[in-house]
Scaffold this active site. Sequence first.
Site, short mmCIF file in Angstrom:
data_model
loop_
_atom_site.label_atom_id
_atom_site.label_comp_id
_atom_site.label_asym_id
_atom_site.label_seq_id
_atom_site.Cartn_x
_atom_site.Cartn_y
_atom_site.Cartn_z
N GLY A 10 30.28 45.77 38.15
CA GLY A 10 30.92 45.72 36.84
C GLY A 10 30.92 44.26 36.41
O GLY A 10 31.52 43.41 37.08
N ALA A 11 30.16 43.99 35.35
CA ALA A 11 30.02 42.58 34.91
C ALA A 11 30.68 42.39 33.56
O ALA A 11 30.23 41.59 32.75
CB ALA A 11 28.53 42.21 34.87
N GLY A 12 31.74 43.15 33.32
CA GLY A 12 32.46 43.05 32.04
C GLY A 12 33.38 41.84 32.02
O GLY A 12 33.07 40.79 32.59
N GLY A 15 34.69 41.13 35.58
CA GLY A 15 33.52 40.79 36.42
C GLY A 15 33.03 39.37 36.13
O GLY A 15 32.77 38.59 37.05
N ARG A 89 44.68 60.65 29.96
CA ARG A 89 44.58 60.03 31.27
C ARG A 89 43.58 60.79 32.15
O ARG A 89 42.83 60.22 32.92
CB ARG A 89 45.97 60.04 31.91
CG ARG A 89 46.15 58.99 32.97
CD ARG A 89 47.57 58.89 33.39
NE ARG A 89 48.05 60.14 33.96
CZ ARG A 89 49.18 60.25 34.63
NH1 ARG A 89 49.94 59.20 34.80
NH2 ARG A 89 49.57 61.40 35.12
N ASN A 96 35.92 57.73 35.22
CA ASN A 96 35.89 56.67 36.24
C ASN A 96 35.70 57.23 37.65
O ASN A 96 35.19 56.53 38.53
CB ASN A 96 37.13 55.79 36.12
CG ASN A 96 37.01 54.81 34.95
OD1 ASN A 96 35.94 54.71 34.35
ND2 ASN A 96 38.08 54.12 34.62
N THR A 120 39.32 48.91 39.32
CA THR A 120 39.18 49.93 38.27
C THR A 120 40.42 50.84 38.21
O THR A 120 40.93 51.27 39.23
CB THR A 120 37.92 50.78 38.53
OG1 THR A 120 36.80 49.92 38.58
CG2 THR A 120 37.72 51.84 37.46
N ARG A 152 53.01 38.55 37.48
CA ARG A 152 53.65 38.75 36.16
C ARG A 152 55.16 38.62 36.30
O ARG A 152 55.82 37.95 35.50
CB ARG A 152 53.27 40.14 35.62
CG ARG A 152 51.84 40.17 35.13
CD ARG A 152 51.43 41.53 34.58
NE ARG A 152 50.09 41.41 34.01
CZ ARG A 152 49.23 42.41 33.92
NH1 ARG A 152 49.53 43.62 34.38
NH2 ARG A 152 48.05 42.23 33.38
N HIS A 176 50.37 51.30 40.63
CA HIS A 176 50.15 50.38 39.51
C HIS A 176 50.33 51.17 38.23
O HIS A 176 49.53 52.02 37.89
CB HIS A 176 48.73 49.82 39.60
CG HIS A 176 48.40 48.87 38.50
ND1 HIS A 176 49.08 47.70 38.29
CD2 HIS A 176 47.45 48.94 37.54
CE1 HIS A 176 48.56 47.08 37.26
NE2 HIS A 176 47.57 47.80 36.78
P1 A3D Z 1 35.00 45.97 30.90
O1 A3D Z 1 34.88 44.62 30.26
O2 A3D Z 1 34.82 47.18 30.05
O3 A3D Z 1 33.94 46.02 32.11
C1 A3D Z 1 33.62 47.19 32.80
C2 A3D Z 1 32.15 47.15 33.10
O4 A3D Z 1 31.82 48.28 33.91
C3 A3D Z 1 31.27 47.23 31.86
O5 A3D Z 1 30.43 46.09 31.77
C4 A3D Z 1 30.45 48.50 32.07
O6 A3D Z 1 29.11 48.42 31.60
C5 A3D Z 1 30.49 48.63 33.59
N1 A3D Z 1 30.20 49.97 34.08
C6 A3D Z 1 30.52 51.17 33.53
N2 A3D Z 1 30.04 52.16 34.30
C7 A3D Z 1 29.44 51.58 35.37
C8 A3D Z 1 28.76 52.07 36.51
N3 A3D Z 1 28.61 53.39 36.73
N4 A3D Z 1 28.25 51.18 37.39
C9 A3D Z 1 28.38 49.85 37.20
N5 A3D Z 1 29.00 49.32 36.12
C10 A3D Z 1 29.52 50.18 35.23
O7 A3D Z 1 36.40 46.14 31.61
P2 A3D Z 1 37.29 45.02 32.34
O8 A3D Z 1 36.41 44.15 33.15
O9 A3D Z 1 38.21 44.41 31.35
O10 A3D Z 1 38.18 45.96 33.28
C11 A3D Z 1 37.58 46.65 34.34
C12 A3D Z 1 38.53 47.67 34.95
O11 A3D Z 1 39.66 47.01 35.50
C13 A3D Z 1 39.10 48.71 33.97
O12 A3D Z 1 39.09 49.98 34.60
C14 A3D Z 1 40.52 48.24 33.75
O13 A3D Z 1 41.38 49.29 33.38
C15 A3D Z 1 40.84 47.71 35.12
N6 A3D Z 1 41.96 46.78 35.20
C16 A3D Z 1 42.80 46.92 36.25
C17 A3D Z 1 43.86 46.08 36.41
C18 A3D Z 1 44.77 46.24 37.58
O14 A3D Z 1 45.71 45.49 37.73
C19 A3D Z 1 44.53 47.28 38.55
C20 A3D Z 1 44.10 45.05 35.48
C21 A3D Z 1 43.23 44.92 34.42
C22 A3D Z 1 42.15 45.80 34.28
#
Ligand code: A3D
EC number: 1.1.1.37
Length: 320
Positions: A10-12, A15, A89, A96, A120, A152, A176
């Site tokens: 995940g390089a969002g 990432g 949800r 996911n 995630t 936090r 969480h």
């Molecule tokens: P985002 O910037 O959308 O990045 C997610 C990335 O996952 C995107 O680049 C997608 O292309 C990629 N992706 C989707 N499907 C796949 C796959 N099958 N294989 C590989 N890559 C894929 O999201 P983000 O970086 O802001 O957040 C990522 C996750 O973290 C989300 O589920 C958030 O809800 C979660 N999150 C959790 C917390 C906790 O404290 C647990 C806090 C903040 C965010």
Amino acid sequence: MARKKIALIGAGMIGGTLAHLAAKKEMGDIVLFDIAEGMPQGKALDLSQCGPIEGFDAKITGSNDYADIAGADVVIVTAGVPRKPGMSRDDLLGINLKVMKSVGEGIKNNCPDAFVICITNPLDAMVWALREFSGLPHNKVVGMAGVLDSARFATFLAWEFGCSVKDVNAFVLGGHGDTMVPVTSYTTINGIPVNDYAKIKGVSESRIDEIVDRTRKGGGEIVGLLGNGSAYYAPATSAIAMAEAYLGDQKRILPCASYVEGKYGLDGLYVGVPTVIGAGGTEEVIEIELSDEEKNNLKVSTDAVEELLEACKSLDGSLA
Ligand code: A3D
């Protein structure tokens, strides 16, 4: 000694931030993996060009091929989709869960010896599913939430008391989400129990309750302000602390979503508990004494996690 390899699935937003932090700290070479084509390669190129300015030496590559995570020492998983307006949800869970299946298989086939940190959401269910799909030992798969939730809580307390965040040791247990359990009895200001310090500073119990409530809703507060997406700086920083504890065999006690079997009256689920992280992964879950109220709150939180696990099992028969 060969350099360590950090794979980021995940390089969002998180990432990319993880890659920057890991590179700055020279934790090892970094592979940014995503299904989106071009994006991880573009981020890797951009981040690599920070190296000469910041003076870090790390090879950062982007990839759409799981073969490139082969032999990774640490894998941090943020792959998935965030919840969008109108999405239930269960809808999010369904999407996911499928992502965790492909990620779990990618890890199993390419780096089965890695320490895997899942971020995630919904976190406690996704880390459980990721472990099931990857087949890795429970001590090598952990979820990041408690470090962030505790940070936090610590931030809000430091603001309230006007003290340094460095002196606040805050403690959050449970799943969480809105049912998480900030534990004031184990929260201290440089060793002074927070409730005692509140009395010294003339801060009322109800004000502490408000801070607890704000902590519980801390993620949502940021989602509301950003308008698009969720928090990423502090979530990435939290996961990096966990990865460093593993790579450096630091034996840190961090609140993590760990597999709990027996302790806290729980059997076979992932939930936020104090955990020793060292070279063995999650080496030990620490069971602390809780008041009746804290026990009840933890029960509400773990019941919510159990419900999600049942939903996962009905969505994917292989998990039942
Ligand atoms: P985002 O910037 O959308 O990045 C997610 C990335 O996952 C995107 O680049 C997608 O292309 C990629 N992706 C989707 N499907 C796949 C796959 N099958 N294989 C590989 N890559 C894929 O999201 P983000 O970086 O802001 O957040 C990522 C996750 O973290 C989300 O589920 C958030 O809800 C979660 N999150 C959790 C917390 C906790 O404290 C647990 C806090 C903040 C965010």
